[in-house]
Design a protein around this motif. Structure first.
Motif, PDB file in Angstrom:
ATOM      1  N   ALA A 181      27.322  34.612  39.601  1.00 41.70           N
ATOM      2  CA  ALA A 181      28.550  34.930  40.936  1.00 41.70           C
ATOM      3  C   ALA A 181      28.438  35.847  41.013  1.00 41.70           C
ATOM      4  N   ARG A 182      27.691  37.348  40.152  1.00 37.77           N
ATOM      5  CA  ARG A 182      27.850  38.576  41.544  1.00 37.77           C
ATOM      6  C   ARG A 182      27.304  38.485  42.326  1.00 37.77           C
ATOM      7  N   THR A 183      25.466  37.897  42.574  1.00 35.63           N
ATOM      8  CA  THR A 183      24.799  37.888  42.738  1.00 35.63           C
ATOM      9  C   THR A 183      25.269  36.633  44.498  1.00 35.63           C
TER      10      THR A 183
ATOM     11  N   ALA B  56      40.100  42.745  43.528  1.00 37.56           N
ATOM     12  CA  ALA B  56      40.810  43.349  42.845  1.00 37.56           C
ATOM     13  C   ALA B  56      41.052  43.508  41.427  1.00 37.56           C
ATOM     14  N   LEU B  57      40.182  43.128  40.768  1.00 36.45           N
ATOM     15  CA  LEU B  57      40.564  42.929  38.992  1.00 36.45           C
ATOM     16  C   LEU B  57      39.086  43.740  38.979  1.00 36.45           C
ATOM     17  N   CYS B  58      38.622  44.552  39.072  1.00 35.50           N
ATOM     18  CA  CYS B  58      36.657  45.165  39.688  1.00 35.50           C
ATOM     19  C   CYS B  58      36.822  45.473  38.082  1.00 35.50           C
TER      20      CYS B  58
ATOM     21  N   ALA C 223      47.231  44.624  40.164  1.00 39.51           N
ATOM     22  CA  ALA C 223      46.763  43.588  41.629  1.00 39.51           C
ATOM     23  C   ALA C 223      48.066  43.038  42.570  1.00 39.51           C
ATOM     24  N   ARG C 224      49.147  42.659  41.661  1.00 43.62           N
ATOM     25  CA  ARG C 224      49.799  41.617  43.363  1.00 43.62           C
ATOM     26  C   ARG C 224      50.135  42.666  43.776  1.00 43.62           C
ATOM     27  N   MET C 225      50.441  44.339  43.568  1.00 46.44           N
ATOM     28  CA  MET C 225      51.246  45.062  44.151  1.00 46.44           C
ATOM     29  C   MET C 225      49.696  45.885  45.768  1.00 46.44           C
TER      30      MET C 225
ATOM     31  N   PRO D  79      39.929  36.915  37.146  1.00 44.86           N
ATOM     32  CA  PRO D  79      41.009  37.530  36.209  1.00 44.86           C
ATOM     33  C   PRO D  79      40.242  37.068  34.724  1.00 44.86           C
ATOM     34  N   PHE D  80      40.752  37.270  33.386  1.00 42.69           N
ATOM     35  CA  PHE D  80      40.845  36.482  32.475  1.00 42.69           C
ATOM     36  C   PHE D  80      41.393  35.550  32.096  1.00 42.69           C
ATOM     37  N   GLY D  81      40.457  34.279  31.776  1.00 43.46           N
ATOM     38  CA  GLY D  81      41.583  33.339  32.311  1.00 43.46           C
ATOM     39  C   GLY D  81      42.048  32.600  33.634  1.00 43.46           C
TER      40      GLY D  81
HETATM   41  C1  LIG Z   1      37.742  39.802  34.112  1.00 44.59           C
HETATM   42  S1  LIG Z   1      37.703  41.278  34.190  1.00 44.59           S
HETATM   43  C2  LIG Z   1      37.286  42.073  35.881  1.00 44.59           C
HETATM   44  C3  LIG Z   1      35.421  41.847  35.919  1.00 44.59           C
HETATM   45  C4  LIG Z   1      34.712  42.761  37.538  1.00 44.59           C
HETATM   46  N1  LIG Z   1      35.058  41.519  38.259  1.00 44.59           N
HETATM   47  C5  LIG Z   1      33.269  42.202  37.141  1.00 44.59           C
HETATM   48  O1  LIG Z   1      33.039  41.163  38.250  1.00 44.59           O
HETATM   49  O2  LIG Z   1      32.754  42.866  36.165  1.00 44.59           O
HETATM   50  C6  LIG Z   1      39.588  41.444  34.141  1.00 44.59           C
HETATM   51  C7  LIG Z   1      40.216  42.732  34.646  1.00 44.59           C
HETATM   52  O3  LIG Z   1      41.050  42.510  35.018  1.00 44.59           O
HETATM   53  C8  LIG Z   1      42.092  43.214  34.520  1.00 44.59           C
HETATM   54  N2  LIG Z   1      43.529  43.232  34.858  1.00 44.59           N
HETATM   55  C9  LIG Z   1      44.221  42.031  34.482  1.00 44.59           C
HETATM   56  N3  LIG Z   1      45.688  42.398  34.549  1.00 44.59           N
HETATM   57  C10 LIG Z   1      45.743  43.311  35.686  1.00 44.59           C
HETATM   58  C11 LIG Z   1      46.145  43.263  36.419  1.00 44.59           C
HETATM   59  N4  LIG Z   1      47.885  42.360  36.489  1.00 44.59           N
HETATM   60  N5  LIG Z   1      46.564  43.894  37.571  1.00 44.59           N
HETATM   61  C12 LIG Z   1      44.575  44.863  37.752  1.00 44.59           C
HETATM   62  N6  LIG Z   1      44.154  44.795  36.991  1.00 44.59           N
HETATM   63  C13 LIG Z   1      44.396  43.451  35.639  1.00 44.59           C
HETATM   64  C14 LIG Z   1      41.438  43.520  33.518  1.00 44.59           C
HETATM   65  O4  LIG Z   1      41.464  45.294  32.903  1.00 44.59           O
HETATM   66  C15 LIG Z   1      39.950  43.884  33.341  1.00 44.59           C
HETATM   67  O5  LIG Z   1      39.368  44.919  33.461  1.00 44.59           O
END
Ligand SMILES: C[S@@+](CC[C@H](N)C(=O)[O-])C[C@H]1O[C@@H](n2cnc3c(N)ncnc32)[C@H](O)[C@@H]1O
Length: 448
Positions: free
Chosen positions: A54-56, A83-85, A162-164, A178-180
């Motif tokens: 997916a990243r590729t 946003a969720l890096c 992330a929402r901010m 995100p997770f989930g």
């Molecule tokens: C599945 S990981 C992201 C993986 C990343 N995009 C990658 O390709 O390696 C989800 C990330 O969301 C972050 N996270 C969860 N809730 C968050 C929020 N409300 N705002 C910002 N980051 C959040 C977690 O800390 C976690 O690092």
């Protein structure tokens, strides 16, 4: 587990994803090439290698947007936010692998709530910098309030919800991983996009999206599913449907560019445009998939109560891919953009990467797998089509056995229609041929 390698980023070992050196935690096993399914462990600093394809594709899509100027004009910058890096593998890959001639146009922001992950990102990016250093000021003046970000060789990191971050500045490119489920972030993501933007969303809650978890599907996506051969395609379309209606609430419309069920997650990539008129027409692309008696399906806008019983929806019933953009995602292209040169591998080895000929061959195979079947199926996925699970064909055609995929494709093409395989874990045929033609071709090729 591979032997521990000395790195300049602390204990752990090194892995190469695309051209990008990734520092893994000491207690994470060396990933295998072509991993499937969710990572065994998660938490700060853990890389999920199953998300590498997916990243590729994200690298390829961004390179394509810059090269073909479908998001910004050729001389304009492209502001991208992950946003969720987490530990920033995606943003680092954008910086390392997008061709050099476009790097000066990229403005990358990486956001996460987790300080540990951001520090990991910054350490890795400093220790293994991109081939060409990037020099531009942080665009912190675009935020609504003073922000405390850090600029590190072309990656601006922020530690916010992330929402901010999404709401505070207009990005042309937003990645939500995100997770989930992504539902909590969708409104802010759409609102935060520039007038013309690109949104990529990952959802790992496939039980909810397919309908195998009915309660969560209804609560999160307002949909009802049927778990049959079309459940993967339903999952993609349910997510697209929610993104489309979310966009419409904010006076925007979507145009899907790529949408895939990739094993344990759904990933959609859509252009989002501000347009009240198109947003008002969103319901033209929302409907239900109704199962027919012959094993096929049809899409309807307003199902009768009887149809609801044998239907899944509401979901997106419009086209799924952009023919031209997806058509350019070829195996040659992915190797040209993301595969490291001999010199790059040698440089990585000097940092401590343990990488032999087999690794290089498997890594190239994995890169090719990230785009396998996409360009061939692009034309069909961009218009009205029908999907057939190869395992369903013997019953449907009354043949008792399925023909070889290639032979079937050939017969359908000889009959004057398109036929291709789609990039799903299961073998699916996509075609624009009428059902009788497909059945005729199955029978012909089973008996020849
Ligand atoms: C599945 S990981 C992201 C993986 C990343 N995009 C990658 O390709 O390696 C989800 C990330 O969301 C972050 N996270 C969860 N809730 C968050 C929020 N409300 N705002 C910002 N980051 C959040 C977690 O800390 C976690 O690092």
């Amino acid at each position: 587990m591979a032997e521990e390698q000395p790195t300049d980023v602390g204990p752990g070992h090194l892995w190469l994803e695309g051209k990008t050196l990734v520092h893994l935690r000491q207690d994470q096993d060396r990933p295998t090439h072509m991993p499937r399914g969710p990572a065994k462990r998660t938490g700060p600093g853990f890389l999920n290698p199953a998300m590498a394809p997916a990243r590729t594709r994200s690298v390829l899509l961004m390179a394509d947007a810059l090269e073909h100027s479908w998001l910004t004009k050729p001389d304009q910058p492209l502001r991208a936010l992950d946003a969720l890096c987490a530990t920033g593998v995606r943003v680092r890959r954008w910086r390392n692998e997008i061709p050099e001639n476009h790097q000066n146009r990229l403005r990358i922001t990486a956001n996460d709530l987790d300080r540990f992950a951001l520090d990991w990102l910054n350490r890795s990016h400093a220790a293994f910098p991109p081939a060409v250093s990037v020099d531009h000021d942080p665009e912190d003046d675009r935020y609504l309030r003073p922000v405390k970000g850090a600029m590190n060789n072309g990656i601006y990191t922020l530690q916010n919800d992330a929402r901010m971050t999404l709401l505070e500045a207009g990005y042309q490119w937003v990645d939500l991983d995100p997770f989930g489920s992504p539902v909590n972030f969708l409104d802010a993501a759409v609102q935060g996009l520039a007038r013309v933007g690109f949104l990529e969303v990952t959802a790992t809650d496939t039980a909810a999206l397919t309908g195998s978890s009915q309660g969560s599907q209804f609560r999160r996506y307002g949909a009802k599913g049927i778990v049959d051969s079309y459940a993967h395609d339903d999952a993609v379309r349910v997510l697209l449907g929610l993104v489309a209606t979310t966009a419409a609430r904010h006076d925007r419309s979507i145009e899907p560019v790529l949408a895939l069920f990739d094993g344990h997650h759904v990933r959609i990539s859509v252009k989002v445009r501000r347009s009240r008129e198109s947003a008002s027409n969103v319901l033209d692309s929302i409907g239900w998939r109704i199962r027919n008696d012959d094993g096929t399906y049809r899409f309807v806008h307003h199902p009768t109560p009887e149809e609801v019983e044998r239907g899944s929806g509401p979901l997106w019933i419009g086209s799924l891919w952009d023919e031209h953009i997806a058509g350019r995602m070829t195996e040659e292209r992915v190797l040209a953009v993301c595969s490291p040169t001999k010199e790059e591998i040698e440089k990585a080895k000097k940092h401590g990467l343990a990488w032999n000929e087999n690794d290089q061959e498997y890594a190239a195979r994995e890169l090719r797998r990230s785009v396998r079947y996409i360009s061939e199926a692009a034309m069909l996925m961009a218009k009205d089509h029908t999907l057939y699970h190869m395992d369903d064909l013997p019953n449907m055609a009354g043949t008792g056995q399925a023909p070889k995929m290639d032979a079937l494709f050939e017969a359908i093409q000889e009959a004057g229609y398109g036929a291709a395989r789609i990039p799903d874990i299961d073998p699916f045929l996509v075609t624009d041929a009428p059902h009788e033609v497909v059945m005729g071709c199955v029978r012909e090729r089973c008996h020849s």
